[in-house]
Design a protein around this motif. Structure first.
Motif, PDB file in Angstrom:
ATOM      1  N   ASN A 343      34.658  47.247  35.556  1.00 16.20           N
ATOM      2  CA  ASN A 343      36.059  46.662  35.868  1.00 16.20           C
ATOM      3  C   ASN A 343      36.945  46.556  34.714  1.00 16.20           C
ATOM      4  OD1 ASN A 343      35.720  46.820  38.791  1.00 16.20           O
ATOM      5  ND2 ASN A 343      34.735  44.679  38.534  1.00 16.20           N
ATOM      6  N   ALA A 344      36.673  46.946  33.511  1.00 21.13           N
ATOM      7  CA  ALA A 344      37.310  46.790  32.399  1.00 21.13           C
ATOM      8  C   ALA A 344      37.929  47.942  31.921  1.00 21.13           C
ATOM      9  CB  ALA A 344      36.554  46.067  31.177  1.00 21.13           C
ATOM     10  N   THR A 350      42.836  54.888  37.854  1.00 24.18           N
ATOM     11  CA  THR A 350      41.647  54.296  38.342  1.00 24.18           C
ATOM     12  C   THR A 350      41.573  53.124  39.007  1.00 24.18           C
ATOM     13  OG1 THR A 350      41.059  53.452  36.420  1.00 24.18           O
ATOM     14  CG2 THR A 350      40.423  55.509  36.335  1.00 24.18           C
ATOM     15  N   LEU A 351      42.469  52.227  38.860  1.00 26.54           N
ATOM     16  CA  LEU A 351      42.604  50.834  39.681  1.00 26.54           C
ATOM     17  C   LEU A 351      42.642  51.059  41.208  1.00 26.54           C
ATOM     18  CD1 LEU A 351      43.288  47.796  39.678  1.00 26.54           C
ATOM     19  CD2 LEU A 351      45.621  48.438  39.304  1.00 26.54           C
ATOM     20  N   PRO A 352      43.454  52.015  41.909  1.00 29.39           N
ATOM     21  CA  PRO A 352      43.327  51.899  43.369  1.00 29.39           C
ATOM     22  C   PRO A 352      41.795  52.035  43.831  1.00 29.39           C
ATOM     23  CG  PRO A 352      45.028  53.440  42.598  1.00 29.39           C
ATOM     24  CD  PRO A 352      44.145  52.961  41.469  1.00 29.39           C
ATOM     25  N   ALA A 353      40.957  52.894  43.255  1.00 30.04           N
ATOM     26  CA  ALA A 353      39.481  52.727  43.767  1.00 30.04           C
ATOM     27  C   ALA A 353      38.904  51.450  43.783  1.00 30.04           C
ATOM     28  CB  ALA A 353      38.762  53.857  43.010  1.00 30.04           C
ATOM     29  N   LYS A 354      39.256  50.656  42.841  1.00 28.11           N
ATOM     30  CA  LYS A 354      38.592  49.264  43.173  1.00 28.11           C
ATOM     31  C   LYS A 354      39.391  48.252  43.835  1.00 28.11           C
ATOM     32  CE  LYS A 354      36.073  50.189  39.232  1.00 28.11           C
ATOM     33  NZ  LYS A 354      34.821  49.989  39.015  1.00 28.11           N
ATOM     34  N   ASP A 383      43.566  45.989  34.345  1.00 27.36           N
ATOM     35  CA  ASP A 383      42.704  44.885  34.491  1.00 27.36           C
ATOM     36  C   ASP A 383      43.043  43.589  35.160  1.00 27.36           C
ATOM     37  OD1 ASP A 383      41.283  47.097  33.086  1.00 27.36           O
ATOM     38  OD2 ASP A 383      40.979  45.835  31.579  1.00 27.36           O
ATOM     39  N   GLN A 384      44.211  43.288  34.682  1.00 25.77           N
ATOM     40  CA  GLN A 384      44.867  42.011  35.218  1.00 25.77           C
ATOM     41  C   GLN A 384      45.173  42.078  36.596  1.00 25.77           C
ATOM     42  OE1 GLN A 384      47.939  41.645  31.876  1.00 25.77           O
ATOM     43  NE2 GLN A 384      46.781  40.011  31.050  1.00 25.77           N
ATOM     44  N   VAL A 385      45.989  43.282  37.048  1.00 27.84           N
ATOM     45  CA  VAL A 385      46.411  43.229  38.473  1.00 27.84           C
ATOM     46  C   VAL A 385      45.036  43.253  39.417  1.00 27.84           C
ATOM     47  CG1 VAL A 385      47.349  45.037  39.822  1.00 27.84           C
ATOM     48  CG2 VAL A 385      48.375  44.701  37.801  1.00 27.84           C
ATOM     49  N   LEU A 386      44.004  43.954  38.880  1.00 30.48           N
ATOM     50  CA  LEU A 386      42.815  44.007  39.715  1.00 30.48           C
ATOM     51  C   LEU A 386      42.362  42.499  40.147  1.00 30.48           C
ATOM     52  CD1 LEU A 386      39.998  45.188  41.171  1.00 30.48           C
ATOM     53  CD2 LEU A 386      39.202  44.844  38.741  1.00 30.48           C
ATOM     54  N   ILE A 387      42.558  41.578  39.204  1.00 32.03           N
ATOM     55  CA  ILE A 387      42.154  39.996  39.335  1.00 32.03           C
ATOM     56  C   ILE A 387      43.376  39.558  40.308  1.00 32.03           C
ATOM     57  CG2 ILE A 387      41.594  37.959  38.192  1.00 32.03           C
ATOM     58  CD1 ILE A 387      39.549  40.432  37.877  1.00 32.03           C
ATOM     59  N   ARG A 388      44.469  39.775  39.719  1.00 29.37           N
ATOM     60  CA  ARG A 388      45.622  38.982  40.352  1.00 29.37           C
ATOM     61  C   ARG A 388      45.790  39.453  41.935  1.00 29.37           C
ATOM     62  NH1 ARG A 388      49.878  36.672  37.022  1.00 29.37           N
ATOM     63  NH2 ARG A 388      50.972  36.529  38.993  1.00 29.37           N
TER      64      ARG A 388
END
Length: 525
Positions: A343-344, A350-354, A383-388
């Motif tokens: 996740n880093a 690649t973000l949408p798949a997460k 990376d920050q958008v995944l968490i937010r």
């Protein structure tokens, strides 16, 4: 409750009292050559306390007992003076918690003195969803909090997982209460506090329940349980909410899957009373028919112990008079996702798949989420958008709903958002899930705290004093913070806790509105 009013002078006097462990007039000074009173008499037997920092403690005290899958009852009386210097067993669980046993209805307490001072009582209920954890974590030890606030602090163990929340009531006779046994354990613990805490210098009419994550969810559920009415007088939930409980039919489906994993039919359900506990826990790893992942065990709308959902369709009337504090952390899911190297180093591609349904917990297109954040928050990295995004969609929604329900009821909550960053072991920082525990309980130097060495003690001073003020008066205001006002639907007032704390109206309001368009269903319901 004027005798619990917190002032600057009162804090100084409380600290002085804690330093000297004040005893009743004419009694000997604490821990001197003369003996201080260290034995408390409860309804069930004598409890010898021992020095623990600047206070006295007793650990592993029985508050109840229960046969497997049955309602709890009072503990067996004891004679003599058992050893209460070690934490009692944790509930059997699949986690790595040490010292597990079904004989887990135990509590731990810390008190400045065994006198008649009638101090405020803070009962901490541990997290770990409804399946892991205990009241013996170094992050939740109560010695520093008790000394700082001249308060009595209690932590509690209770039944977890299938032992505490097996939904078998509609499957076989004799299991009518099995879906809420963990909650009934907590009710019994609070009854023990009501009946015995005076012997430890506490006030049974001034009890505050505090819980983080699953502990907060347990408190939200207690607020709607008739059996818990009158047992606590303030409530603090930290990153832990319960809008709805498991419905009886979904819960029954989970019970059936669990029995199937054990190789049992409904006709043979009674065999779970004698199976090795390891098998019961292993079968809990079966796939949840509603959520996916391992089986969810949590409170059930059984029509007996729990007759309504905790915060649906509104806030429970029975708790309207109870002052409530609701908190969340700005980067909650950093605790769940931030330690995974996968996740880093994400890219926009690649973000949408997460942003999977299991992470978002709502039905929304990942591409839409990514596009919105890129447009509205161009300063954030993938990376920050995944968490937010996962925090706003999944971990924060229920806190907003509960605050809204309290405000609509006319008994608004005091709401906080933790922005103060703590450190993960991999070097990432943020206000992640669990990071407020050591800050709120004055344990920033304890093992597992991410706040040590990061100005954490100064932040903890402000948060701990807010908790202590709230425990005494039902109002968290104190000189170390800006004026804190309750949450309203018009302004959504929130205390943002950081190095420079501030009151803010509707923080992250754009994220709230974006995700608020999508129906939210409490996981597990």
């Amino acid at each position: 409750m004027d005798d619990h009013r917190l002032t600057r002078r009162g804090l100084g006097l409380a600290a002085s009292a804690a330093l000297t462990l004040t005893t009743p007039l004419g009694a000997a000074p604490a821990f001197g050559r003369d003996r201080q009173r260290v034995v408390a008499e409860t309804r069930y037997g004598s409890v010898r306390t021992t020095p623990d920092g600047r206070v006295l403690s007793a650990k592993g005290v029985p508050y109840g007992r229960a046969r497997r899958f049955e309602r709890p009852g009072p503990p067996a009386p004891w004679t003599g003076r058992p050893d209460f210097t070690r934490f009692g067993p944790a509930s059997p669980q699949r986690g790595r918690e040490p010292n597990q046993s079904e004989d887990c209805l135990r509590l731990n307490l810390w008190t400045p003195a065994l006198d008649q001072a009638r101090r405020p009582v803070i009962v901490y209920i541990h997290g770990g969803a409804y399946s892991t954890g205990s009241g013996s974590s170094p992050l939740t030890h109560g010695a520093r909090l008790a000394a700082r606030g001249d308060a009595v602090v209690v932590t509690v163990n209770h039944r977890l997982g299938p032992l505490g929340y097996a939904p078998l009531a509609r499957i076989a006779p004799g299991f009518e209460d099995s879906g809420n046994l963990g909650q009934l354990d907590l009710v019994l613990a609070l009854e023990w506090v009501r009946d015995n805490i005076t012997a430890f210098g506490g006030d049974p009419a001034c009890v505050t329940v505090v819980g983080q994550s699953g502990g907060g969810a347990k408190i939200a559920t207690l607020m709607a349980m008739p059996a818990a009415a009158g047992l606590f007088h303030r409530a603090v939930t930290m990153s832990g909410q319960q809008v709805t409980a498991s419905g009886p039919l979904n819960a029954t489906r989970r019970g059936q899957v669990w029995l199937e994993a054990l190789g049992l039919t409904a006709e043979r359900a009674d065999e779970v009373r004698a199976l090795p506990v390891a098998r019961l826990l292993e079968a809990a790893g079966a796939t949840d028919p509603i959520l996916g992942g391992s089986l969810y065990f949590g409170p059930v709308l059984d029509g007996r112990s729990l007759t309504r959902h905790p915060f649906f369709p509104d806030a429970p009337a029975q708790s309207a008079h109870i002052p409530m504090m609701i908190g969340n952390c700005r980067e909650e899911t950093l605790a769940f996702l931030g330690d995974d190297p996968a996740n880093a180093g994400l890219t926009w591609e690649t973000l949408p798949a997460k942003l999977t349904p299991s992470q978002m917990r709502i039905d929304i297109a990942p591409d839409e989420v990514v596009a919105w954040y890129r447009a509205e928050h161009p300063e954030l990295t993938p990376d920050q958008v995944l968490i937010r995004a996962t925090t706003a969609a999944r971990s924060w929604r229920a806190a907003v709903i509960e605050a809204e329900m309290r405000a609509a009821q006319g008994s608004p909550a005091w709401v906080y958002q933790l922005d103060f960053p703590s450190l993960r072991t991999n070097g990432r920082t943020g206000a992640y899930h669990t990071s407020d525990i050591p800050l709120m309980l004055d344990n920033v130097e304890a093992e597992g705290s991410g706040a040590a060495g990061l100005d954490g003690q100064a932040m903890s001073d402000r948060m701990t004093d807010a908790l202590l003020a709230f425990a005494r008066t039902g109002d968290p205001n104190h000189p170390g913070l800006p004026r804190w006002t309750p949450y309203s639907l018009a302004h959504r007032e929130t205390m943002v806790l950081d190095r420079a704390s501030r009151m803010e109206n509707d923080p992250r309001g754009d994220e709230r509105r974006f995700f608020g368009r999508i129906p939210y269903i409490q996981p597990g319901s």
